[in-house]
Design a protein around this motif. Structure first.
Motif, PDB file in Angstrom:
ATOM      1  N   ILE A   1      11.495   0.687   0.317  1.00  0.00           N
ATOM      2  CA  ILE A   1      10.931   1.133   1.459  1.00  0.00           C
ATOM      3  C   ILE A   1       9.549   0.336   2.728  1.00  0.00           C
ATOM      4  CG2 ILE A   1      10.550   3.056   0.643  1.00  0.00           C
ATOM      5  CD1 ILE A   1       7.572   3.894   0.411  1.00  0.00           C
ATOM      6  N   LEU A   2       9.513   1.165   3.773  1.00  0.00           N
ATOM      7  CA  LEU A   2       8.279   0.112   4.658  1.00  0.00           C
ATOM      8  C   LEU A   2       7.208   0.929   4.653  1.00  0.00           C
ATOM      9  CD1 LEU A   2      10.703  -0.215   7.775  1.00  0.00           C
ATOM     10  CD2 LEU A   2      10.185  -1.741   5.502  1.00  0.00           C
ATOM     11  N   GLY A   3       6.606   0.630   3.345  1.00  0.00           N
ATOM     12  CA  GLY A   3       5.146   1.266   3.156  1.00  0.00           C
ATOM     13  C   GLY A   3       4.218   0.770   2.571  1.00  0.00           C
ATOM     14  N   THR A   4       3.164   1.343   1.369  1.00  0.00           N
ATOM     15  CA  THR A   4       2.068   0.565   1.839  1.00  0.00           C
ATOM     16  C   THR A   4       2.339   0.519  -0.473  1.00  0.00           C
ATOM     17  OG1 THR A   4       0.890   2.380   0.653  1.00  0.00           O
ATOM     18  CG2 THR A   4      -0.175   1.637   2.183  1.00  0.00           C
ATOM     19  N   LEU A   5       2.143  -0.373  -1.287  1.00  0.00           N
ATOM     20  CA  LEU A   5       2.208  -0.104  -2.404  1.00  0.00           C
ATOM     21  C   LEU A   5       1.991   1.127  -3.254  1.00  0.00           C
ATOM     22  CD1 LEU A   5       2.746  -1.767  -5.311  1.00  0.00           C
ATOM     23  CD2 LEU A   5       0.014  -2.589  -5.367  1.00  0.00           C
ATOM     24  N   ARG A   6       1.096   2.124  -3.025  1.00  0.00           N
ATOM     25  CA  ARG A   6       1.364   3.453  -2.923  1.00  0.00           C
ATOM     26  C   ARG A   6       2.122   3.552  -3.238  1.00  0.00           C
ATOM     27  NH1 ARG A   6      -3.811   5.692  -4.416  1.00  0.00           N
ATOM     28  NH2 ARG A   6      -4.447   4.504  -3.630  1.00  0.00           N
ATOM     29  N   GLU A   7       3.085   3.492  -1.852  1.00  0.00           N
ATOM     30  CA  GLU A   7       3.956   4.241  -1.314  1.00  0.00           C
ATOM     31  C   GLU A   7       5.109   4.237  -1.880  1.00  0.00           C
ATOM     32  OE1 GLU A   7       2.678   6.226   3.629  1.00  0.00           O
ATOM     33  OE2 GLU A   7       3.598   4.168   2.605  1.00  0.00           O
TER      34      GLU A   7
ATOM     35  N   ASN B   1       8.355  10.665  -4.034  1.00  0.00           N
ATOM     36  CA  ASN B   1       7.356  11.639  -3.773  1.00  0.00           C
ATOM     37  C   ASN B   1       5.744  11.230  -3.357  1.00  0.00           C
ATOM     38  OD1 ASN B   1       9.565  13.773  -4.219  1.00  0.00           O
ATOM     39  ND2 ASN B   1       8.637  13.612  -6.908  1.00  0.00           N
ATOM     40  N   THR B   2       5.548  10.391  -1.754  1.00  0.00           N
ATOM     41  CA  THR B   2       4.767   9.783  -1.291  1.00  0.00           C
ATOM     42  C   THR B   2       3.707  10.852  -1.246  1.00  0.00           C
ATOM     43  OG1 THR B   2       5.738  10.095   0.889  1.00  0.00           O
ATOM     44  CG2 THR B   2       6.219   8.353  -0.153  1.00  0.00           C
ATOM     45  N   ASN B   3       3.714  11.730  -1.323  1.00  0.00           N
ATOM     46  CA  ASN B   3       2.532  12.642  -1.015  1.00  0.00           C
ATOM     47  C   ASN B   3       2.020  13.697  -2.128  1.00  0.00           C
ATOM     48  OD1 ASN B   3       3.180  12.954   1.965  1.00  0.00           O
ATOM     49  ND2 ASN B   3       4.112  14.598   1.575  1.00  0.00           N
ATOM     50  N   ARG B   4       2.315  12.476  -3.446  1.00  0.00           N
ATOM     51  CA  ARG B   4       2.172  12.987  -4.499  1.00  0.00           C
ATOM     52  C   ARG B   4       0.372  12.404  -4.856  1.00  0.00           C
ATOM     53  NH1 ARG B   4       5.005  12.080 -10.189  1.00  0.00           N
ATOM     54  NH2 ARG B   4       2.861  12.459 -11.782  1.00  0.00           N
TER      55      ARG B   4
ATOM     56  N   PHE C   1      -0.908  -5.849  -8.328  1.00  0.00           N
ATOM     57  CA  PHE C   1      -2.470  -5.668  -7.719  1.00  0.00           C
ATOM     58  C   PHE C   1      -3.125  -7.005  -7.262  1.00  0.00           C
ATOM     59  CE2 PHE C   1      -6.408  -4.031  -8.158  1.00  0.00           C
ATOM     60  CZ  PHE C   1      -6.118  -2.408  -7.043  1.00  0.00           C
ATOM     61  N   SER C   2      -3.316  -7.528  -7.900  1.00  0.00           N
ATOM     62  CA  SER C   2      -4.107  -8.904  -7.469  1.00  0.00           C
ATOM     63  C   SER C   2      -3.517 -10.234  -6.199  1.00  0.00           C
ATOM     64  CB  SER C   2      -4.279  -9.645  -8.916  1.00  0.00           C
ATOM     65  OG  SER C   2      -2.879 -11.231  -9.611  1.00  0.00           O
ATOM     66  N   ARG C   3      -2.208  -9.554  -5.801  1.00  0.00           N
ATOM     67  CA  ARG C   3      -1.824 -10.045  -4.603  1.00  0.00           C
ATOM     68  C   ARG C   3      -1.744  -9.528  -3.721  1.00  0.00           C
ATOM     69  NH1 ARG C   3       3.756 -11.213  -7.488  1.00  0.00           N
ATOM     70  NH2 ARG C   3       4.702 -12.115  -5.165  1.00  0.00           N
ATOM     71  N   VAL C   4      -2.512  -8.333  -3.586  1.00  0.00           N
ATOM     72  CA  VAL C   4      -2.580  -7.465  -2.705  1.00  0.00           C
ATOM     73  C   VAL C   4      -4.089  -7.101  -2.170  1.00  0.00           C
ATOM     74  CG1 VAL C   4      -0.216  -7.023  -1.742  1.00  0.00           C
ATOM     75  CG2 VAL C   4      -1.952  -5.638  -3.864  1.00  0.00           C
ATOM     76  N   ASP C   5      -4.531  -6.608  -1.320  1.00  0.00           N
ATOM     77  CA  ASP C   5      -5.759  -5.715  -1.145  1.00  0.00           C
ATOM     78  C   ASP C   5      -6.155  -4.462  -1.623  1.00  0.00           C
ATOM     79  OD1 ASP C   5      -6.502  -7.977   0.196  1.00  0.00           O
ATOM     80  OD2 ASP C   5      -6.056  -7.079   2.128  1.00  0.00           O
ATOM     81  N   GLY C   6      -5.657  -3.999  -2.331  1.00  0.00           N
ATOM     82  CA  GLY C   6      -5.179  -2.372  -2.742  1.00  0.00           C
ATOM     83  C   GLY C   6      -3.784  -2.153  -2.661  1.00  0.00           C
ATOM     84  N   PHE C   7      -4.011  -0.845  -3.311  1.00  0.00           N
ATOM     85  CA  PHE C   7      -3.263   0.567  -3.080  1.00  0.00           C
ATOM     86  C   PHE C   7      -2.639   0.064  -2.027  1.00  0.00           C
ATOM     87  CE2 PHE C   7      -3.939   0.038  -7.635  1.00  0.00           C
ATOM     88  CZ  PHE C   7      -2.340   0.232  -8.669  1.00  0.00           C
TER      89      PHE C   7
ATOM     90  N   THR D   1      -2.002  -1.291   0.492  1.00  0.00           N
ATOM     91  CA  THR D   1      -1.836  -2.344   1.670  1.00  0.00           C
ATOM     92  C   THR D   1      -0.347  -2.249   2.591  1.00  0.00           C
ATOM     93  OG1 THR D   1      -3.468  -3.775   0.614  1.00  0.00           O
ATOM     94  CG2 THR D   1      -1.836  -4.666   1.656  1.00  0.00           C
ATOM     95  N   GLU D   2      -0.079  -2.303   3.034  1.00  0.00           N
ATOM     96  CA  GLU D   2       0.751  -2.975   3.413  1.00  0.00           C
ATOM     97  C   GLU D   2       2.003  -4.068   3.178  1.00  0.00           C
ATOM     98  OE1 GLU D   2       4.170  -0.247   6.827  1.00  0.00           O
ATOM     99  OE2 GLU D   2       2.194   0.883   6.581  1.00  0.00           O
ATOM    100  N   VAL D   3       2.897  -4.595   3.091  1.00  0.00           N
ATOM    101  CA  VAL D   3       2.991  -5.949   3.751  1.00  0.00           C
ATOM    102  C   VAL D   3       5.073  -5.416   3.933  1.00  0.00           C
ATOM    103  CG1 VAL D   3       1.390  -6.649   2.606  1.00  0.00           C
ATOM    104  CG2 VAL D   3       2.828  -6.529   0.877  1.00  0.00           C
ATOM    105  N   PRO D   4       5.507  -6.890   4.168  1.00  0.00           N
ATOM    106  CA  PRO D   4       6.854  -6.749   4.021  1.00  0.00           C
ATOM    107  C   PRO D   4       7.048  -6.911   2.425  1.00  0.00           C
ATOM    108  CG  PRO D   4       5.929  -9.070   4.909  1.00  0.00           C
ATOM    109  CD  PRO D   4       4.760  -7.737   4.919  1.00  0.00           C
TER     110      PRO D   4
END
Length: 663
Positions: A450-456, A462-465, A485-491, A493-496
């Motif tokens: 999806i187009l979103g963060t690592l957490r999403e 269920n992205t609202n969980r 996780f070490s390749r991004v700033d945090g959960f 972070t939104e990248v392609p």
């Protein structure tokens, strides 16, 4: 999407074209202004829309009336200065003129603001309406099977807003210019009936010519929309498949494809420029001739003192404003051609969305029953067009906590069974028993990122969980993505992600979603095809530990270790359901019972692939889940054994060997 071939359409007369256009307008715009279905629009919204429309009409009437009044103020201003030479009268009229100009400025600004606000509200409603159709009953999926609907994404993103904007601009401008022309015609009539009659006849002729010219522009605009959509799609295609193109070094081929589509667009633009040149010459010449009329007719009257200078100036101004209004009205006919193209394509798209979501009549479909297990009951599955039978009279049931592996030749319909479970394909007969789809997690071969963060990404769908970061890190560890996780700033972070993650990493990320959601039922369509055997085994063990009921599609022999049952589909639409062990035994027997020449070839192949690696029963037992007694039994029968790392061994009974040899 492939470039569409533009075929010559049957010639339509102006009346039939107008009827078709008006029908499309009613389909697209009717529910906004005249909602007929309960719940289609809130009554307060309809009243608000009509209120703003009435306000716009009143502003346009006020603007035209003020413009007409301004012509009289200018006439009296000139008379007070030239004939009366009364400075006091001149300053009074000048003050009135300033007030009139201020009113004109305010009316113009407010009328344009209200026009744009109506268009914006209309666009918002129409976009939501079409988007709702697009996402309802999986129309976004089914529309891809209609070859006559090109570039649905562009129709949504680029062709809805111009419909409402052009509709408001054309309607408001048409009303304003017609009122101006009528008003100025009356003013000219009060001064000279001859000029008024000439203007009226001239107007009728000019509009007939404009309608004729507009027919060609409509064709040009329709082709322009198509060529722009094709070129845009080709550019998007290159972006989405950049890595594959780079591997193949296909830049020249892609350049040729883009060049062809851009060339089609350029030719269309050149045709439009040529048309606009002719139209501009016609419009400017048309306006210029109108401006000459008052001087030819009224100049002799002024010389003979039959009219004053103010009347001459007012008539000239009225004719000039009449000409400007007529020129803008003619140009609006050109805009109407583009507007009709947008309306036609949007109406076609809306009708197609409704068509694909309708239940087909007089055709058989698989009946779906929602229960807490998977079962096929005498299911015959066909392709959506009912042209080919995929599997015939399939009956089986998957018990809770078990795993079913679907195998068979490529193109035989393994993934089609999964589409049937998901409700995407329903052509056929029989009954399909499955849990509600919200309880089923689908893992396709190419995971959906999806187009979103690592957490999403991890929590999808269920992205609202809410889930602690520590738990998410633990899950990444379980699917061997701890370095992500070490390749991004945090959960957050939104990248392609689709560009920075390999297919193997994407498949592991999809498995992480499984560990997050803990579904009761899971469908896997070659979900580990890009993984090595070690990672595949690790993920399937995680899957088994969740106690989920799962159905897999795959070709690897290593998958047998994680399933209890095998469903094999054959080329003739037949099938067989056997246990994993029986299926392996069948394959071994088939190899051993082949004709002599094939047996010799098989033996030769095995001999050629035997390595120097020789293992004892104990060593084989350590590499598999089998006991020593089972290993000995398989050795005596001549069975093959596949270890956990995916390697295959057979026992050599030669007295000089008596070892398991890898093949």
């Amino acid at each position: 999407m492939p470039t569409q071939v533009i075929q010559t359409q049957p010639t339509k007369n102006a009346f039939s074209s107008f009827i078709q256009f008006w029908g499309d307008v009613k389909v697209i715009f009717g529910p906004y202004w005249y909602p007929t279905k309960p719940g289609e629009r809130a009554f307060s919204d309809v009243i608000r829309a009509w209120g703003m429309l009435i306000l716009l009409i009143l502003l346009i009437i006020a603007l035209v009336g003020t413009t007409a009044y301004s012509s009289f103020v200018n006439r009296y201003l000139v008379d007070s200065l030239i004939q009366d030479r009364d400075y006091s009268k001149f300053t009074n009229i000048l003050s009135i003129n300033i007030v009139v100009l201020v009113c004109l400025t305010l009316l113009t600004g407010f009328s344009k603001f209200v026009r744009k606000q109506i268009a914006l509200n209309w666009y918002k409603w129409l976009n939501n309406k079409i988007l709702d159709k697009y996402l309802t009953n999986r129309a976004y999926y089914k529309i891809n099977f209609k070859a006559d609907i090109d570039n649905p994404d562009q129709r949504l993103s680029q062709e809805i807003e111009p419909v409402t904007t052009n509709a408001l601009n054309f309607s408001a401008t048409f009303l304003e210019k017609v009122l101006e022309m009528v008003t100025f015609l009356i003013i000219v009539w009060s001064i000279s009936q001859n000029i008024a009659l000439i203007l009226l006849a001239y107007t009728i002729i000019g509009n007939l010519i404009a309608v004729y010219l507009n027919q060609e522009l409509t064709k040009i605009n329709q082709e322009e929309l198509l060529f722009k959509a094709d070129y845009s799609y080709a550019l998007t295609h290159v972006r989405n498949h950049a890595e594959s193109i780079a591997f193949f070094q296909g830049e020249n081929q892609e350049s040729n494809i883009l060049g062809r589509r851009f060339s089609n667009l350029l030719k269309n633009i050149e045709r439009k420029i040529s048309w606009e040149r002719s139209s501009e010459i016609f419009s400017r010449g048309y306006q210029s001739i109108i401006q000459i009329f008052p001087f030819l007719v009224l100049a002799p009257l002024y010389i003979r003192d039959e009219i004053d200078f103010g009347q001459l100036g007012q008539a000239a101004l009225a004719c000039n404003l009449f000409a400007i209004a007529l020129g803008e009205l003619i140009s609006q006919f050109g805009t109407a051609g583009q507007f009709s193209s947008y309306v036609e394509r949007l109406s076609e798209f809306s009708d197609a969305l409704e068509e694909v979501t309708k239940q087909p009549e007089n055709v058989s479909t698989i009946k779906t029953i929602e229960e807490n297990h998977f079962a096929f009951e005498n299911v015959t599955l066909q392709t959506p067009n009912y042209e080919q039978v995929i599997v015939e009279d399939l009956s089986l049931s998957v018990q809770p906590g078990e795993g079913l592996l679907i195998v068979g030749p490529s193109g035989r319909g393994k993934s089609s069974l999964l589409r049937a479970i998901a409700g995407l394909w329903s052509a056929g007969t029989g009954r399909l028993v499955r849990p509600p789809l919200k309880e089923v997690l689908f893992l396709p071969q190419r995971p959906y990122i999806i187009l979103g963060t690592l957490r999403e990404q991890l929590l999808y769908p269920n992205t609202n969980r809410q889930m602690p970061d520590a738990e998410l890190k633990e899950i990444l560890q379980q699917v061997n993505l701890q370095n992500l996780f070490s390749r991004v700033d945090g959960f957050d972070t939104e990248v392609p992600w689709e560009n920075i993650l390999s297919i193997g990493e994407q498949q592991r990320l999809a498995f992480a979603r499984l560990l997050v959601t803990h579904p009761s039922f899971t469908i896997l369509d070659e979900a580990t095809s890009a993984l090595d055997l070690q990672n595949e085994g690790r993920l399937y063990k995680q899957l088994q530990s969740t106690k989920t009921t799962f159905i897999s599609v795959g070709h690897r022999e290593s998958l047998f270790d994680y399933h209890q049952w095998v469903l094999e589909l054959a080329q003739d639409s037949s099938w067989q359901l056997v246990s994993v062990q029986d299926y392996r035994n069948q394959k071994t027997i088939n190899i051993q019972s082949t004709p002599n020449n094939e047996s010799q070839n098989q033996s030769q192949i095995l001999t050629e692939t035997i390595t120097s690696e020789r293992l004892s029963h104990k060593e084989i037992s350590e590499l598999t889940n089998y006991s020593i007694s089972t290993i000995r039994s398989k050795a005596s029968k001549g069975d093959f054994i596949t270890t956990r790392d995916g390697l295959t061994y057979r026992y050599d009974k030669n007295s000089s060997v008596l070892k398991w040899l890898r093949v």
